[in-house]
Design a protein around this motif. Structure first.
Motif, PDB file in Angstrom:
ATOM      1  N   LEU A 130       0.816  -1.208   0.000  1.00 42.82           N
ATOM      2  CA  LEU A 130       0.000   0.000   0.000  1.00 42.82           C
ATOM      3  C   LEU A 130       0.853   1.264   0.000  1.00 42.82           C
ATOM      4  O   LEU A 130       0.480   2.272  -0.609  1.00 42.82           O
ATOM      5  CB  LEU A 130      -0.941  -0.009   1.208  1.00 42.82           C
ATOM      6  CG  LEU A 130      -2.118  -0.980   1.090  1.00 42.82           C
ATOM      7  CD1 LEU A 130      -2.846  -1.112   2.418  1.00 42.82           C
ATOM      8  CD2 LEU A 130      -3.081  -0.523  -0.004  1.00 42.82           C
ATOM      9  N   LYS A 131       1.995   1.229   0.652  1.00 37.73           N
ATOM     10  CA  LYS A 131       2.889   2.387   0.608  1.00 37.73           C
ATOM     11  C   LYS A 131       3.360   2.635  -0.821  1.00 37.73           C
ATOM     12  O   LYS A 131       3.356   3.779  -1.307  1.00 37.73           O
ATOM     13  CB  LYS A 131       4.097   2.161   1.519  1.00 37.73           C
ATOM     14  CG  LYS A 131       5.127   3.291   1.444  1.00 37.73           C
ATOM     15  CD  LYS A 131       6.361   2.999   2.290  1.00 37.73           C
ATOM     16  CE  LYS A 131       7.398   4.114   2.124  1.00 37.73           C
ATOM     17  NZ  LYS A 131       8.625   3.854   2.913  1.00 37.73           N
ATOM     18  N   THR A 132       3.756   1.566  -1.511  1.00 34.54           N
ATOM     19  CA  THR A 132       4.194   1.710  -2.900  1.00 34.54           C
ATOM     20  C   THR A 132       3.059   2.244  -3.765  1.00 34.54           C
ATOM     21  O   THR A 132       3.270   3.120  -4.618  1.00 34.54           O
ATOM     22  CB  THR A 132       4.691   0.366  -3.442  1.00 34.54           C
ATOM     23  OG1 THR A 132       5.787  -0.085  -2.640  1.00 34.54           O
ATOM     24  CG2 THR A 132       5.152   0.492  -4.879  1.00 34.54           C
ATOM     25  N   ALA A 133       1.851   1.722  -3.557  1.00 34.55           N
ATOM     26  CA  ALA A 133       0.701   2.189  -4.335  1.00 34.55           C
ATOM     27  C   ALA A 133       0.443   3.666  -4.093  1.00 34.55           C
ATOM     28  O   ALA A 133       0.184   4.433  -5.040  1.00 34.55           O
ATOM     29  CB  ALA A 133      -0.535   1.363  -3.973  1.00 34.55           C
ATOM     30  N   TYR A 134       0.517   4.090  -2.842  1.00 30.44           N
ATOM     31  CA  TYR A 134       0.263   5.487  -2.499  1.00 30.44           C
ATOM     32  C   TYR A 134       1.326   6.409  -3.102  1.00 30.44           C
ATOM     33  O   TYR A 134       1.003   7.418  -3.755  1.00 30.44           O
ATOM     34  CB  TYR A 134       0.237   5.630  -0.975  1.00 30.44           C
ATOM     35  CG  TYR A 134      -0.037   7.034  -0.487  1.00 30.44           C
ATOM     36  CD1 TYR A 134      -1.332   7.527  -0.422  1.00 30.44           C
ATOM     37  CD2 TYR A 134       1.000   7.875  -0.089  1.00 30.44           C
ATOM     38  CE1 TYR A 134      -1.593   8.813   0.026  1.00 30.44           C
ATOM     39  CE2 TYR A 134       0.754   9.163   0.358  1.00 30.44           C
ATOM     40  CZ  TYR A 134      -0.541   9.622   0.415  1.00 30.44           C
ATOM     41  OH  TYR A 134      -0.789  10.906   0.850  1.00 30.44           O
ATOM     42  N   VAL A 135       2.581   6.063  -2.917  1.00 31.92           N
ATOM     43  CA  VAL A 135       3.677   6.908  -3.401  1.00 31.92           C
ATOM     44  C   VAL A 135       3.691   6.952  -4.934  1.00 31.92           C
ATOM     45  O   VAL A 135       3.871   8.020  -5.534  1.00 31.92           O
ATOM     46  CB  VAL A 135       5.023   6.401  -2.845  1.00 31.92           C
ATOM     47  CG1 VAL A 135       6.186   7.139  -3.494  1.00 31.92           C
ATOM     48  CG2 VAL A 135       5.071   6.571  -1.331  1.00 31.92           C
ATOM     49  N   ASP A 136       3.485   5.803  -5.578  1.00 26.78           N
ATOM     50  CA  ASP A 136       3.503   5.772  -7.041  1.00 26.78           C
ATOM     51  C   ASP A 136       2.345   6.562  -7.638  1.00 26.78           C
ATOM     52  O   ASP A 136       2.505   7.243  -8.659  1.00 26.78           O
ATOM     53  CB  ASP A 136       3.439   4.323  -7.537  1.00 26.78           C
ATOM     54  CG  ASP A 136       4.744   3.574  -7.318  1.00 26.78           C
ATOM     55  OD1 ASP A 136       5.729   4.210  -6.902  1.00 26.78           O
ATOM     56  OD2 ASP A 136       4.775   2.351  -7.557  1.00 26.78           O
ATOM     57  N   THR A 137       1.175   6.469  -7.029  1.00 26.93           N
ATOM     58  CA  THR A 137       0.020   7.197  -7.551  1.00 26.93           C
ATOM     59  C   THR A 137       0.208   8.696  -7.375  1.00 26.93           C
ATOM     60  O   THR A 137      -0.113   9.488  -8.282  1.00 26.93           O
ATOM     61  CB  THR A 137      -1.268   6.719  -6.870  1.00 26.93           C
ATOM     62  OG1 THR A 137      -1.378   5.293  -6.995  1.00 26.93           O
ATOM     63  CG2 THR A 137      -2.486   7.355  -7.509  1.00 26.93           C
ATOM     64  N   LEU A 138       0.735   9.106  -6.226  1.00 28.90           N
ATOM     65  CA  LEU A 138       1.034  10.532  -6.045  1.00 28.90           C
ATOM     66  C   LEU A 138       2.066  11.008  -7.061  1.00 28.90           C
ATOM     67  O   LEU A 138       1.960  12.116  -7.607  1.00 28.90           O
ATOM     68  CB  LEU A 138       1.556  10.774  -4.627  1.00 28.90           C
ATOM     69  CG  LEU A 138       0.570  11.275  -3.573  1.00 28.90           C
ATOM     70  CD1 LEU A 138       1.278  11.501  -2.254  1.00 28.90           C
ATOM     71  CD2 LEU A 138      -0.129  12.560  -4.021  1.00 28.90           C
ATOM     72  N   ALA A 139       3.064  10.168  -7.335  1.00 23.12           N
ATOM     73  CA  ALA A 139       4.095  10.548  -8.304  1.00 23.12           C
ATOM     74  C   ALA A 139       3.489  10.716  -9.691  1.00 23.12           C
ATOM     75  O   ALA A 139       3.857  11.638 -10.438  1.00 23.12           O
ATOM     76  CB  ALA A 139       5.200   9.492  -8.325  1.00 23.12           C
ATOM     77  N   ASP A 140       2.548   9.829 -10.061  1.00 26.54           N
ATOM     78  CA  ASP A 140       1.882   9.969 -11.354  1.00 26.54           C
ATOM     79  C   ASP A 140       1.068  11.256 -11.434  1.00 26.54           C
ATOM     80  O   ASP A 140       0.799  11.761 -12.526  1.00 26.54           O
ATOM     81  CB  ASP A 140       0.964   8.772 -11.607  1.00 26.54           C
ATOM     82  CG  ASP A 140       1.742   7.498 -11.904  1.00 26.54           C
ATOM     83  OD1 ASP A 140       2.926   7.606 -12.287  1.00 26.54           O
ATOM     84  OD2 ASP A 140       1.181   6.401 -11.743  1.00 26.54           O
ATOM     85  N   LEU A 141       0.670  11.769 -10.273  1.00 28.60           N
ATOM     86  CA  LEU A 141      -0.075  13.029 -10.233  1.00 28.60           C
ATOM     87  C   LEU A 141       0.854  14.231 -10.105  1.00 28.60           C
ATOM     88  O   LEU A 141       0.394  15.354  -9.893  1.00 28.60           O
ATOM     89  CB  LEU A 141      -1.048  13.002  -9.048  1.00 28.60           C
ATOM     90  CG  LEU A 141      -2.253  12.062  -9.218  1.00 28.60           C
ATOM     91  CD1 LEU A 141      -2.975  11.861  -7.895  1.00 28.60           C
ATOM     92  CD2 LEU A 141      -3.204  12.603 -10.270  1.00 28.60           C
ATOM     93  N   GLY A 142       2.153  13.999 -10.195  1.00 27.59           N
ATOM     94  CA  GLY A 142       3.119  15.092 -10.179  1.00 27.59           C
ATOM     95  C   GLY A 142       3.675  15.428  -8.825  1.00 27.59           C
ATOM     96  O   GLY A 142       4.395  16.425  -8.675  1.00 27.59           O
ATOM     97  N   VAL A 143       3.357  14.616  -7.797  1.00 32.06           N
ATOM     98  CA  VAL A 143       3.856  14.880  -6.445  1.00 32.06           C
ATOM     99  C   VAL A 143       4.931  13.844  -6.146  1.00 32.06           C
ATOM    100  O   VAL A 143       4.636  12.710  -5.776  1.00 32.06           O
ATOM    101  CB  VAL A 143       2.727  14.802  -5.402  1.00 32.06           C
ATOM    102  CG1 VAL A 143       3.249  15.225  -4.031  1.00 32.06           C
ATOM    103  CG2 VAL A 143       1.552  15.676  -5.812  1.00 32.06           C
ATOM    104  N   THR A 144       6.168  14.233  -6.306  1.00 31.47           N
ATOM    105  CA  THR A 144       7.282  13.297  -6.190  1.00 31.47           C
ATOM    106  C   THR A 144       8.150  13.619  -4.975  1.00 31.47           C
ATOM    107  O   THR A 144       8.050  14.695  -4.378  1.00 31.47           O
ATOM    108  CB  THR A 144       8.146  13.335  -7.463  1.00 31.47           C
ATOM    109  OG1 THR A 144       8.575  14.687  -7.687  1.00 31.47           O
ATOM    110  CG2 THR A 144       7.352  12.865  -8.676  1.00 31.47           C
ATOM    111  N   LYS A 145       9.019  12.676  -4.631  1.00 24.32           N
ATOM    112  CA  LYS A 145       9.844  12.816  -3.430  1.00 24.32           C
ATOM    113  C   LYS A 145      10.916  13.892  -3.566  1.00 24.32           C
ATOM    114  O   LYS A 145      11.432  14.381  -2.555  1.00 24.32           O
ATOM    115  CB  LYS A 145      10.519  11.479  -3.110  1.00 24.32           C
ATOM    116  CG  LYS A 145       9.565  10.351  -2.787  1.00 24.32           C
ATOM    117  CD  LYS A 145      10.336   9.069  -2.526  1.00 24.32           C
ATOM    118  CE  LYS A 145       9.417   7.901  -2.253  1.00 24.32           C
ATOM    119  NZ  LYS A 145      10.154   6.627  -2.023  1.00 24.32           N
TER     120      LYS A 145
END
Length: 709
Positions: free
Chosen positions: A522-537
């Motif tokens: 779920l962490k990977t899903a959350y981080v990857d989906t945010l990244a696809d929306l332009g919110v990256t680390k």
């Protein structure tokens, strides 16, 4: 000179030897030349990805019958891909080019839109597709104007067309990556037969000891009506029970065709099945959109999207989390079991046969009753035993600082800024050791922070900062006497320098980090989906705040997936202590959820306890770093008085510009913070004087004041 019989005997001996495989490096080259991943090959050969890696680096060799299948596959690839890159068979006709598809399935174009002539050629068939009925489920190009397609080679055999499809009223089943299948079904039993025999829908298991995910067919309102279902549940009984009555024609059709429904009946998420034959499951999951299968809070806007966009959103979720099997809460619970299957194959020492056995680290196949203080008041272990010793009260914060404890300096600040911790429960689940076995009772034990369980302890003597909520109670008030606490709460009391002397305890001997794979996925899903929306680390805090402000407008389907992932976390943890439902329930009766091994209120308490402790630790560190105290806390949201309308105005930063460790930090990963809302300080004080919690309302402002607390 050798005789003919001797030569034949020698040849026969060679034939009887085990097949010889090419060198490991050649095996990897052939697989890569065929464009097959190690994971996909592992699914085809019904083994693990690690085993394939071992075969390709020479650490191990496959055993029969997998050896023969692997050799046959390698020979086939060798015939097509020589070592010099020249195919050993005639080159196929040119195929349409395929535009790159990101990890989150690219949104399909209008299915009726024309495409260039060179793109209308038939897509390459999946090379590993099993032989099926003569009639292909893929709609031929001549049936209607050409559509934009991608190669239907998106999953391992036998699931070439992905995990799910959305069926419209015209017999078009929209799958992931823009695939459109032809579905001729006019009844629910026909739909089930088509799904299992022709659609090639489904998903591979998430764990080697688990089960493949059943195919999901989502019905639009038009599709539901075409199949004989009501567009909405209209009858009084239907609305109350959220399912069709047993005498409904569709339910009778299902029974007549020798299919079965689960105990939930035919509701928004009906599951239709026959008993498994051998290792093959026969089960199809349906979801009926017009019956509110997709809750708007968990899947905002998805039910109103076009079928292709619904398939895209659900497909991304299925790829990153799990094929939906009900509400996001149900999916969250199912994901736990899928990643920690209760059984595995073990060899019987006496017979040598492989049988089903307990899978270490799982919760097993049988439900476990909680200790009385861990149960709910209506639970049979409480009612039947006459328990009066109190209950565990590990819940999230709902705290508001008394108005008379506001300083003049705080009251004069212009803004109240709300911070929200990303998936706080998920962050708490990381490396969380919980009990796997049943509880055992101990009197006067010595406290051990490494043993999960429930402890009766008196913490009323501990005095903490009155401007902060107590870490020991959900409402933030000081304990008044002995109470039951989860291990993490007491471990934090020790961390603060206080002695802990348990009076009583219910502890568990078998322990493990049961939620670790659930957290990781779920962490990977959350981080990857945010990244696809332009919110990256890699964003700065200023860039992060700007990206979060616009991320929901970037891609509505992906934004809905993000909301669903968050709901999966909260709902999954909540399902661990599902309460009875229905007006006919009587205290002391067992309810269906109790028959699940995953009805574990002690695990839920452990997650919430750790989450609340994490919140208090950050609140305390903020006082040390900035001198600021919160106005209110609600679960994972905290409101601070601020000189500016941004958290950048009060969060602690070092001279280098980097965030100070220990306090709240902005970022896209679980446990880090984002802005929840900004209001005026006068607004916040007004709510506090009325007994309302500003953290509950700061996102929506005055529009929700009438709802109260």
């Amino acid at each position: 000179m050798a005789s003919e019989e001797e030569l034949f005997a020698s040849v026969d001996a060679l034939l009887e030897e085990e097949p010889q495989l090419p060198p490991p490096a050649e095996r990897a080259r052939l697989r890569e030349s065929a464009g097959i991943t190690q994971a996909r090959l592992a699914v085809a050969l019904k083994t693990s990805t690690q085993s394939v890696k071992n075969w390709e680096n020479g650490r191990s060799e496959p055993k029969p019958p997998r050896l023969d299948a692997y050799q046959r596959l390698l020979k086939g690839w060798a015939a097509k891909h020589s070592a010099h890159g020249v195919p050993a068979v005639p080159a196929p006709a040119p195929q349409p080019t395929r535009a790159p598809v990101p990890a989150a399935f690219a949104g399909p174009a209008d299915p009726e839109a024309p495409v260039p002539a060179e793109a209308t050629a038939a897509p390459t068939a999946a090379p590993t597709a099993p032989a099926g009925p003569e009639r292909s489920p893929v709609r031929p190009a001549s049936a209607r104007p050409a559509r934009k397609r991608v190669n239907p080679n998106i999953a391992a055999a036998p699931y070439q067309y992905g995990p799910l499809a959305v069926l419209d009223g015209n017999g078009r089943a929209y799958g992931v990556e823009g695939i459109i299948l032809d579905c001729p079904a006019t009844t629910v039993p026909e739909l089930v037969e088509w799904t299992l025999q022709e659609s090639r829908l489904g998903a591979a298991k998430l764990h080697r000891n688990g089960k493949d995910s059943d195919p999901l067919i989502v019905l639009t309102a038009a599709a539901a009506v075409k199949l004989g279902l009501p567009e909405r549940l209209e009858g009084r009984e239907e609305r109350r029970s959220l399912r069709l009555p047993e005498d409904h024609p569709v339910v009778k059709q299902i029974t007549k065709a020798k299919w079965q429904l689960t105990r939930r009946g035919f509701g928004p998420w009906p599951r239709i099945y026959r008993k498994a034959q051998g290792r093959e499951r026969q089960c199809v999951q349906l979801a009926i959109l017009s019956w509110d299968a997709l809750d708007a809070r968990s899947w905002p806007g998805v039910a109103d999207m076009k079928p292709a966009d619904i398939a895209r959103a659900l497909g991304i979720y299925a790829q990153r989390v799990i094929t939906p099997r009900g509400s996001t809460a149900v999916s969250g619970l199912e994901l736990m079991t899928a990643l920690r299957p209760p059984t595995r194959a073990v060899q019987d020492r006496e017979t040598g046969n492989w049988v089903s056995g307990h899978n270490p680290g799982s919760l097993g196949t049988e439900p476990v009753d909680p200790a009385p203080p861990e149960a709910t008041p209506e639970h049979p272990v409480v009612v039947n035993s006459g328990w009066t010793g109190g209950f565990l009260n590990e819940e999230s914060y709902q705290w508001v600082r008394p108005v008379d404890l506001l300083s003049d300096e705080e009251s004069l600040l212009p803004f109240a800024v709300g911070l929200d911790l990303n998936t706080a429960f998920l962050a708490a689940a990381a490396r969380l050791v919980v009990g796997l076995s049943g509880p055992e009772h101990f009197t006067g034990p010595k406290f051990n922070p490494k043993i999960p369980g429930s402890w009766l302890v008196d913490l009323s003597h501990i005095s903490l900062d009155p401007l902060l909520p107590s870490p020991f109670t959900p409402d933030g008030t000081r304990p008044t006497g002995p109470a039951w606490y989860q291990t993490h709460t007491l471990a934090y009391a020790q961390e603060l320098g206080h002695d802990v002397h348990p009076i009583d305890a219910y502890l568990r001997r078998e322990t493990g980090a049961y939620l670790d794979p659930w957290h990781d996925r779920l962490k990977t899903a959350y981080v990857d989906t945010l990244a696809d929306l332009g919110v990256t680390k890699d964003l700065s805090d200023t860039e992060f705040l700007a990206a979060m402000e616009r991320h929901k407008q970037t891609d509505p389907a992906l934004a809905a997936v993000l909301a669903a992932v968050k709901a999966t976390v909260k709902g999954g943890i909540g399902k661990l202590r599902e309460r009875p439902q229905g007006k006919d329930y009587r205290d002391g009766e067992r309810w269906p959820a109790l028959e699940r091994p995953t009805w574990r209120p002690d695990i839920r308490a452990a997650v919430i306890s750790k989450s609340r402790v994490n919140m208090h630790r950050k609140l305390s560190n903020m006082v040390k770093l900035t001198g600021l105290y919160p106005l209110a806390v609600l679960s994972d949201c905290v409101v601070y008085p601020s000189p500016g309308d941004s958290p950048l105005s009060f969060l602690p930063y070092a001279a280098s510009g980097k965030p100070q460790p220990g306090g709240f930090r902005l970022g896209p990963t679980p446990g880090l913070a984002k802005i929840e809302g900004v209001q005026s300080m006068l607004w916040a004080v007004d709510l506090m004087e009325k007994g309302l919690n500003p953290a509950r309302h700061i996102k929506g402002g005055d529009t929700v004041l009438d709802e109260g607390e």
